[in-house]
Design an enzyme around this catalytic site. Structure first.
Site, PDB file in Angstrom:
ATOM      1  N   CYS A   6       0.830  -1.212   0.000  1.00 32.73           N
ATOM      2  CA  CYS A   6       0.000   0.000   0.000  1.00 32.73           C
ATOM      3  C   CYS A   6       0.860   1.256   0.000  1.00 32.73           C
ATOM      4  O   CYS A   6       0.614   2.181  -0.754  1.00 32.73           O
ATOM      5  CB  CYS A   6      -0.930  -0.021   1.198  1.00 32.73           C
ATOM      6  SG  CYS A   6      -2.254   1.178   1.071  1.00 32.73           S
ATOM      7  N   GLY A  67      -0.185  -0.653   4.504  1.00 34.54           N
ATOM      8  CA  GLY A  67      -0.380   0.765   4.816  1.00 34.54           C
ATOM      9  C   GLY A  67      -1.837   1.145   4.900  1.00 34.54           C
ATOM     10  O   GLY A  67      -2.230   1.977   5.722  1.00 34.54           O
ATOM     11  N   CYS A  68      -2.667   0.526   4.082  1.00 31.00           N
ATOM     12  CA  CYS A  68      -4.099   0.859   4.084  1.00 31.00           C
ATOM     13  C   CYS A  68      -4.771   0.353   5.352  1.00 31.00           C
ATOM     14  O   CYS A  68      -5.639   1.027   5.911  1.00 31.00           O
ATOM     15  CB  CYS A  68      -4.769   0.303   2.837  1.00 31.00           C
ATOM     16  SG  CYS A  68      -4.098   1.044   1.323  1.00 31.00           S
ATOM     17  N   SER A  69      -4.357  -0.810   5.841  1.00 35.53           N
ATOM     18  CA  SER A  69      -4.881  -1.312   7.107  1.00 35.53           C
ATOM     19  C   SER A  69      -4.418  -0.431   8.260  1.00 35.53           C
ATOM     20  O   SER A  69      -5.194  -0.133   9.174  1.00 35.53           O
ATOM     21  CB  SER A  69      -4.453  -2.768   7.335  1.00 35.53           C
ATOM     22  OG  SER A  69      -5.102  -3.608   6.401  1.00 35.53           O
ATOM     23  N   ALA A  72      -6.532   2.840   8.077  1.00 38.21           N
ATOM     24  CA  ALA A  72      -7.899   2.613   8.551  1.00 38.21           C
ATOM     25  C   ALA A  72      -7.918   2.453  10.067  1.00 38.21           C
ATOM     26  O   ALA A  72      -8.781   3.005  10.754  1.00 38.21           O
ATOM     27  CB  ALA A  72      -8.491   1.382   7.873  1.00 38.21           C
TER      28      ALA A  72
END
Length: 193
Positions: A6, A67-69, A72
């Site tokens: 990410c 990175g997206c986790s 979030a």
């Protein structure tokens, strides 16, 4: 390296698209999309959300990537601070609503606190002047599942109730992105006092 996919995708996208996103003062396009909160699907409307206060609209490349986790989860951890500043949050990606139902409920990601909307064809991202890249064959998420959709660059917009962009946050990693978005909504809240 969990952040790799990410964060790497976001860096590559930003490097080629810096300056393309909507800017402060621009009108944010109204949109409706299927979304998920705590694993339950609903119809999200930016116009309806803006009736209650500013909205943080954050675009991210793909659910269940490092990175997206992280991003979030940071939005979920900071959720009360955003709420105290009068703002709501919605994540937007090209993931299917089925993937987002899992992502929105995942305790290591949205933790049931952050709504995430499905922009399966990238139409919403393009309306925010973001570049959408095609799927990359063989890419997998942190669970080992293939990512079969395109990507929008990691960019966050703080939208005021009158539909204008108050801040655009791009070109940063997930931690800095969330922090800058929080600073922007807290600045808006201070200006309303």
């Amino acid at each position: 390296m969990k952040l790799g996919l990410c964060a790497g995708l976001a860096a590559a996208l930003f490097a080629t698209t810096a300056g393309a996103a909507l800017k402060e003062g621009d009108n944010a396009p109204a949109f409706s999309a299927p979304a998920s909160l705590a694993g339950k699907t609903f119809s999200y409307s930016l116009q309806d959300a803006l009736k209650k206060g500013p909205v943080v609209v954050y675009f991210y490349p793909a659910a269940f990537t490092g990175g997206c986790s992280v991003q979030a989860h940071l939005f979920a951890v900071q959720h009360d601070k955003f709420t105290a500043a009068g703002a709501s949050i919605v994540g937007v990606s090209l993931d299917s609503i089925e993937r987002l139902n899992e992502f929105s409920a995942d305790p290591e990601s949205c933790a049931g606190k952050i709504a995430v909307a499905s922009d399966a064809g990238g139409r919403i991202a393009r309306r925010f002047d973001l570049v959408v890249r095609e799927a990359v064959a063989g890419r997998k998420d942190t669970r080992g599942a293939e990512i079969d959709h395109g990507y929008a660059e990691r960019t966050t917009f703080v939208v005021t109730p009158d539909g204008r962009v108050a801040a655009t946050v791009g070109g940063l990693g997930p931690v800095e992105n969330v922090q800058r978005a929080l600073e922007a909504v807290q600045k808006l809240a201070a200006a309303r006092r």
